[in-house]
Structure formats: C-alpha cells, structure tokens
Design a protein around this motif. Sequence first.
Motif, PDB file in Angstrom:
ATOM      1  N   THR A  33      50.524  -2.104  51.644  1.00 63.63           N
ATOM      2  CA  THR A  33      49.739  -1.637  50.833  1.00 63.63           C
ATOM      3  C   THR A  33      49.085  -2.177  49.403  1.00 63.63           C
ATOM      4  O   THR A  33      47.600  -1.883  49.215  1.00 63.63           O
ATOM      5  CB  THR A  33      50.985  -0.822  49.862  1.00 63.63           C
ATOM      6  N   MET A  34      49.149  -3.502  49.613  1.00 59.79           N
ATOM      7  CA  MET A  34      48.957  -4.743  48.679  1.00 59.79           C
ATOM      8  C   MET A  34      47.092  -4.684  49.410  1.00 59.79           C
ATOM      9  O   MET A  34      46.095  -4.981  48.726  1.00 59.79           O
ATOM     10  CB  MET A  34      49.232  -6.005  48.649  1.00 59.79           C
ATOM     11  N   ALA A  35      47.122  -4.398  50.661  1.00 58.37           N
ATOM     12  CA  ALA A  35      45.995  -5.001  51.358  1.00 58.37           C
ATOM     13  C   ALA A  35      44.759  -4.024  51.339  1.00 58.37           C
ATOM     14  O   ALA A  35      43.869  -3.970  50.646  1.00 58.37           O
ATOM     15  CB  ALA A  35      46.441  -5.051  52.490  1.00 58.37           C
ATOM     16  N   GLY A  36      45.537  -2.737  50.992  1.00 61.89           N
ATOM     17  CA  GLY A  36      44.710  -1.418  51.029  1.00 61.89           C
ATOM     18  C   GLY A  36      44.087  -1.211  49.677  1.00 61.89           C
ATOM     19  O   GLY A  36      43.021  -1.093  49.612  1.00 61.89           O
ATOM     20  N   ILE A  37      45.150  -2.147  48.752  1.00 66.30           N
ATOM     21  CA  ILE A  37      44.388  -1.664  47.545  1.00 66.30           C
ATOM     22  C   ILE A  37      43.164  -2.999  46.508  1.00 66.30           C
ATOM     23  O   ILE A  37      42.571  -2.546  46.585  1.00 66.30           O
ATOM     24  CB  ILE A  37      45.690  -2.251  46.330  1.00 66.30           C
ATOM     25  N   VAL A  65      35.046 -10.620  49.565  1.00 61.87           N
ATOM     26  CA  VAL A  65      35.469 -11.301  48.879  1.00 61.87           C
ATOM     27  C   VAL A  65      36.633 -10.558  48.196  1.00 61.87           C
ATOM     28  O   VAL A  65      38.058 -11.332  48.788  1.00 61.87           O
ATOM     29  CB  VAL A  65      34.592 -11.331  47.275  1.00 61.87           C
ATOM     30  N   GLY A  66      36.871  -9.161  48.939  1.00 60.60           N
ATOM     31  CA  GLY A  66      38.266  -8.297  49.150  1.00 60.60           C
ATOM     32  C   GLY A  66      38.895  -8.913  50.441  1.00 60.60           C
ATOM     33  O   GLY A  66      40.089  -9.061  50.522  1.00 60.60           O
ATOM     34  N   PHE A  67      38.011  -8.911  50.840  1.00 62.21           N
ATOM     35  CA  PHE A  67      38.792  -9.342  53.071  1.00 62.21           C
ATOM     36  C   PHE A  67      39.264 -10.925  52.717  1.00 62.21           C
ATOM     37  O   PHE A  67      40.523 -10.815  52.857  1.00 62.21           O
ATOM     38  CB  PHE A  67      37.964  -9.167  53.723  1.00 62.21           C
ATOM     39  N   CYS A  68      38.762 -11.856  52.239  1.00 67.26           N
ATOM     40  CA  CYS A  68      39.003 -12.900  51.774  1.00 67.26           C
ATOM     41  C   CYS A  68      40.784 -13.232  50.911  1.00 67.26           C
ATOM     42  O   CYS A  68      41.744 -14.292  51.122  1.00 67.26           O
ATOM     43  CB  CYS A  68      38.089 -13.859  51.253  1.00 67.26           C
ATOM     44  N   ILE A  69      40.268 -12.009  49.936  1.00 61.60           N
ATOM     45  CA  ILE A  69      41.459 -12.718  48.875  1.00 61.60           C
ATOM     46  C   ILE A  69      43.102 -11.929  49.514  1.00 61.60           C
ATOM     47  O   ILE A  69      44.000 -12.409  49.662  1.00 61.60           O
ATOM     48  CB  ILE A  69      41.350 -11.141  47.119  1.00 61.60           C
ATOM     49  N   LEU A  70      42.704 -10.938  49.613  1.00 58.58           N
ATOM     50  CA  LEU A  70      44.326 -10.024  50.614  1.00 58.58           C
ATOM     51  C   LEU A  70      43.979 -10.760  51.631  1.00 58.58           C
ATOM     52  O   LEU A  70      45.818 -11.379  52.460  1.00 58.58           O
ATOM     53  CB  LEU A  70      43.732  -8.661  51.451  1.00 58.58           C
ATOM     54  N   SER A  71      43.411 -11.968  52.729  1.00 64.63           N
ATOM     55  CA  SER A  71      43.538 -12.472  53.886  1.00 64.63           C
ATOM     56  C   SER A  71      45.094 -13.887  53.775  1.00 64.63           C
ATOM     57  O   SER A  71      45.762 -14.638  54.322  1.00 64.63           O
ATOM     58  CB  SER A  71      43.064 -12.691  54.659  1.00 64.63           C
ATOM     59  N   LEU A  72      43.792 -14.556  52.592  1.00 67.32           N
ATOM     60  CA  LEU A  72      44.455 -16.278  51.323  1.00 67.32           C
ATOM     61  C   LEU A  72      45.675 -15.335  51.140  1.00 67.32           C
ATOM     62  O   LEU A  72      46.937 -16.611  50.716  1.00 67.32           O
ATOM     63  CB  LEU A  72      43.815 -16.414  50.713  1.00 67.32           C
ATOM     64  N   MET A  73      46.354 -13.540  51.237  1.00 70.64           N
ATOM     65  CA  MET A  73      47.361 -13.800  50.009  1.00 70.64           C
ATOM     66  C   MET A  73      48.633 -13.719  51.217  1.00 70.64           C
ATOM     67  O   MET A  73      50.569 -13.174  50.434  1.00 70.64           O
ATOM     68  CB  MET A  73      47.273 -12.459  48.719  1.00 70.64           C
ATOM     69  N   GLY A  74      48.184 -13.215  52.483  1.00 66.08           N
ATOM     70  CA  GLY A  74      48.886 -12.827  53.286  1.00 66.08           C
ATOM     71  C   GLY A  74      49.602 -11.579  53.345  1.00 66.08           C
ATOM     72  O   GLY A  74      50.132 -11.123  54.002  1.00 66.08           O
ATOM     73  N   PHE A  75      47.989 -11.028  52.992  1.00 69.01           N
ATOM     74  CA  PHE A  75      48.900  -9.404  53.283  1.00 69.01           C
ATOM     75  C   PHE A  75      47.585  -8.167  54.470  1.00 69.01           C
ATOM     76  O   PHE A  75      47.357 -10.004  54.504  1.00 69.01           O
ATOM     77  CB  PHE A  75      47.609  -8.770  52.364  1.00 69.01           C
ATOM     78  N   ASP A  76      48.497  -7.570  55.076  1.00 66.06           N
ATOM     79  CA  ASP A  76      47.796  -7.002  56.201  1.00 66.06           C
ATOM     80  C   ASP A  76      46.418  -5.811  56.068  1.00 66.06           C
ATOM     81  O   ASP A  76      47.303  -5.037  55.908  1.00 66.06           O
ATOM     82  CB  ASP A  76      48.977  -6.942  57.560  1.00 66.06           C
ATOM     83  N   LEU A  77      45.474  -5.687  57.003  1.00 63.58           N
ATOM     84  CA  LEU A  77      45.216  -4.782  58.142  1.00 63.58           C
ATOM     85  C   LEU A  77      45.617  -4.152  58.663  1.00 63.58           C
ATOM     86  O   LEU A  77      45.986  -4.784  59.941  1.00 63.58           O
ATOM     87  CB  LEU A  77      43.422  -5.275  57.200  1.00 63.58           C
ATOM     88  N   VAL A  78      45.756  -3.250  59.495  1.00 60.51           N
ATOM     89  CA  VAL A  78      46.223  -2.580  60.004  1.00 60.51           C
ATOM     90  C   VAL A  78      45.185  -2.745  61.424  1.00 60.51           C
ATOM     91  O   VAL A  78      45.427  -3.194  62.481  1.00 60.51           O
ATOM     92  CB  VAL A  78      46.398  -0.840  60.807  1.00 60.51           C
ATOM     93  N   GLY A 111      51.028   1.689  54.572  1.00 55.40           N
ATOM     94  CA  GLY A 111      51.148   0.826  53.653  1.00 55.40           C
ATOM     95  C   GLY A 111      49.274   0.772  53.474  1.00 55.40           C
ATOM     96  O   GLY A 111      49.317   1.072  52.134  1.00 55.40           O
ATOM     97  N   ASN A 112      48.449   0.769  54.390  1.00 62.21           N
ATOM     98  CA  ASN A 112      47.137   0.481  54.102  1.00 62.21           C
ATOM     99  C   ASN A 112      46.907   2.167  53.358  1.00 62.21           C
ATOM    100  O   ASN A 112      46.045   1.992  52.125  1.00 62.21           O
ATOM    101  CB  ASN A 112      45.885   0.755  55.144  1.00 62.21           C
ATOM    102  N   LEU A 113      47.573   2.998  54.023  1.00 60.86           N
ATOM    103  CA  LEU A 113      46.623   4.505  53.708  1.00 60.86           C
ATOM    104  C   LEU A 113      47.751   5.164  51.346  1.00 60.86           C
ATOM    105  O   LEU A 113      46.740   4.787  51.168  1.00 60.86           O
ATOM    106  CB  LEU A 113      47.569   5.497  54.513  1.00 60.86           C
ATOM    107  N   ILE A 114      48.474   4.610  51.879  1.00 57.40           N
ATOM    108  CA  ILE A 114      49.219   4.213  50.264  1.00 57.40           C
ATOM    109  C   ILE A 114      47.992   3.419  49.243  1.00 57.40           C
ATOM    110  O   ILE A 114      48.312   4.055  48.613  1.00 57.40           O
ATOM    111  CB  ILE A 114      50.690   3.763  49.784  1.00 57.40           C
TER     112      ILE A 114
END
Length: 288
Positions: A33-37, A65-78, A111-114
Amino acid sequence: MSYIKPTDFVQTMIDAGEAKTKTSTGDLLLRGTMAGIILSLAVVVAITAIVQTGVGLVGALVFPVGFCILSLMGFDLVTGAFGLAPLAKFDNRPGVSWASIFRCWGLIGLGNLIGSLIVAYLVAISLTMNFSIDPNAVAQKFIAVSTARTVGFENLGMDGWITCFIRAIFCNLMVCLGVIGGMTSRSVAGKVAAMWLPIFIFFALVFEHTVVNMFLFPLGMILGADFGIATWLNFNLIPTILGNIVGGVVFATIPLYLTHRKNTAPVNVASEVKAKNEAFSEEVLNAK
C-alpha cells in the motif's frame, strides 16, 4: 569500495525473494500500500513536470524519485516481486513453493492497488477543487494519456494488446534492474544512482508498468476519461501484468542467476568438515 559484485548481490536477490514469500500478510499489504501511494505521487510529479515544461524527458528525469524513496524505505512493488520471488523457488529454498510465490504477488499487488486508488481519488479532488471546477491542464493530461493507452490499444484489437504486452516486458526488465541496482552498493548515493538509471529509461520510453497503471487509469476515469473498467483491464492491465512477469523473470533476474549463481553457492560447513574427516580417515587406513 561501495560497489557490490554480481556474485554477491545475486545472493542478496535470492535471499530477498525468499524473504518476500515468507513475509506476513499484514506486512505485505502495508508495504504494498505504501509503495502504491509513493509511486502514484511520483507519477503526479512527472506529469506535472511534463505539462509545465512541455518536455516528456523532464518527467522521466524526475519520476525515479518515488521509486528510490519507496525502495529505501523497504516498501514493495509487485513488479519487483515478479522478478525476485521465483528465484527462491529456482534455488530450492526450503518452504518456498509456487503457492507462496503467488500469495506474495497477490498480497503485494492488492496493497499496490489500494494505495494507488487512494491517491487517485485524493489527487482528483486536488486537481478539481473537490470536483467544483473543470479539470486543469495537469488533469487533462492524465485524461489524454489514460485514454490513449486504453482506447488506443482497444482500437487496434490484438495488435494493441500485443503492443501493450511487449512494452510491459521491456518495462519490468528495467524496473527489476532498478530493484537490483539498489543491491549493488553499500552507500545511499550509490543505491540511488543505480536505481535511477533504469527507471528513467522505462518512463522515458513510455513502457507499461502494473502499479503505475493501477493509478493512472482509475484517475483518468475519475476525471472523466471516456473508457470503462473492462477496457482498462482487457487492453492494459492484464497484458501489462503478464508482460511484467515475463520481463522480470525471463529477461532480468534469471540471466543474472544463471551466470552468477554458480559462483555464489553457500558453503555447507558441516558437510565440508564431514568430507574432510572421511578423507583423513581413509588416508590413515591406507597408510596402515
């Protein structure tokens, strides 16, 4: 040195894939969910930059920039899980099955969809002053882009479907290389640089990304784009998901696994000691 060699980061890829298949349901949903946001907000930044400058390449430069942030935060993209999770199965990691891989994909994707839908609705409110004014220039761009990549493919029939599928293959080749890029360095700056480059390529060439499309097309429909859910699913999301799976597994992670994994096999210390002891005993007996 901060650079990590392929023979080392391939081991990290396999470990990461195994970890994802064994992560709890709640964590997979929350991280997805956080990665989707975050990724959805990056799309808004990129489209806004394109509208303001009239140059598509500028949007591609800022989108990572968004991809880098979510990756560094340990969030997941499908899309990343598409490439990494099967490696644990190919490596015969205990407890990893195709059922656990599909569970991982499904929960992260949900989660990504939500997250994407939440941001789509809130961004629509922001762009229309709570639906009190007509869509502004940025909103109109979202409508145009989402229409072109659904109705545009539908008008071409199977040719459009295949085009979307091929673009999705190329997309997740780049996206998975972005995920892996974050494993190639020990420094934050090195990780960001290695992630930025392939993500820039995918966005600049307008390839099809499952999670981006979970945001882009619902937002287009909310803003008044002239297509429905069936068109989005049949001529964009479904071929995009299938293409992303092929691109992630066949073109991104498997080649790295095949060429570098043979040099990274973990040493079984107990077996090695046992073999040495047996060899020593045999030498002693022969000596006698």
